[in-house]
Design a protein around this motif. Structure first.
Motif: not given
Length: 307
Positions: A166-167, A151-153, A146, A122, A124, A127
């Motif tokens: 986690r994405t 693409h939520s993290k 959160c 994963d 990022m 963020e």
């Protein structure tokens, strides 16, 4: 008071960028934005775009430091800033940046790194600076962050250290399904001023949590409902949102169930996540992402530019 910035912070995203001119007391004097995001630029275009946005802010008698977070450091951006592997203490962001090639004598630039995770794989980028800003404000926090978005993290943060994350591509899946799949004929287009059918949204969330591995099969039922029952598109669009967020929450239960949760973001999307989590017994706190990005840049600046 000098009309020039002491230093400049930049959050450079894929679609847009935001710039803050910071004075000698650490206060924001001017904020500017542009639609010249990373996705529209070639590497040689970043410097002129930045200089144009800095017009009137740079002292011609000195070199002004510019600290950048976000997609300018991506492989397709200005200069790739290598990822820092987790677990990582967020104070390390200020020591892991990269300096792109600059031709102007008016600025010196550093780009902050992103974060990576080996197993499961994963990454990022962008963020991490918001997370660093949050950690600077809440150094004792031990729980889950959160960051809803395309693409939520989901991030486990303990006393300033990111343990793992986690994405989930929920936002992108919503766009693909609502705009490019057969469901586009049933859910309609999002029009400014449209209101959420909250009951339909919550039904979607709960259905996804209850359905387990069969939740994905509920998506085509939205098309069937429009054909057989003439269900309004606004209702089906709200249910689609609920189903996808519910599927995400089912996939991240280990992050939020029984843990302190803070949502980083703003606007309707963050509100939807808060509503869904509240329905499931969580009581998330909300922090504004724009303010945290600036706070993260402030935290990293002394490590980058000051002895």
């Amino acid at each position: 008071m000098s009309p020039f910035a002491d230093w400049i912070g930049v959050d450079w995203g894929t679609s847009n960028l935001r710039l803050w001119a910071i004075d000698a007391q650490g206060q924001v004097r001017i904020e500017r934005s542009s639609d010249q995001g990373m996705g529209r630029l070639t590497p040689e275009q970043f410097e002129p775009v930045l200089l144009n946005l800095c017009d009137g802010l740079l002292d011609p008698a000195r070199t002004t430091p510019v600290l950048i977070c976000g997609m300018a450091g991506a492989r397709q951006g200005w200069a790739e800033a290598p990822y820092l592997p987790v677990p990582v203490t967020l104070g390390a962001l200020g020591t892991g940046g990269v300096a792109p090639l600059i031709t102007s004598p008016l600025i010196t630039v550093r780009i902050l790194p992103g974060l990576s995770q080996a197993t499961p794989a994963d990454v990022m980028r962008g963020e991490e600076t918001q997370i660093a800003g949050f950690a600077a404000l809440h150094p004792e926090f031990d729980g889950t962050l959160c960051l809803p978005g395309t693409h939520s993290k989901w991030v486990t943060l303990a006393h300033g250290t990111v343990r793992h994350f986690r994405t989930v591509m929920t936002g992108e899946m919503f766009a693909l399904l609502s705009e490019h799949s057969v469901l586009r004929h049933s859910v309609g287009r999002n029009i400014a001023g449209d209101t959420l059918d909250e009951a339909a949204f919550i039904r979607g969330v709960l259905h996804a949590l209850d359905a387990g591995e069969t939740a994905f099969a509920a998506l085509f039922a939205l098309r069937a409902e429009s054909l057989l029952n003439a269900t309004p598109s606004s209702t089906l669009r709200s249910r689609l949102s609920g189903l996808l967020i519910g599927i995400e929450l089912a996939a991240t239960r280990d992050f939020w169930s029984g843990h302190k949760v803070t949502l980083i973001g703003a606007g309707p999307l963050t509100t939807l996540y808060a509503r869904a989590l509240s329905e499931l017994g969580s009581t998330p706190h909300i922090e504004d992402g724009r303010d945290l990005a600036l706070c993260g840049l402030h935290a990293a600046y002394p490590h980058m530019f000051e002895p």
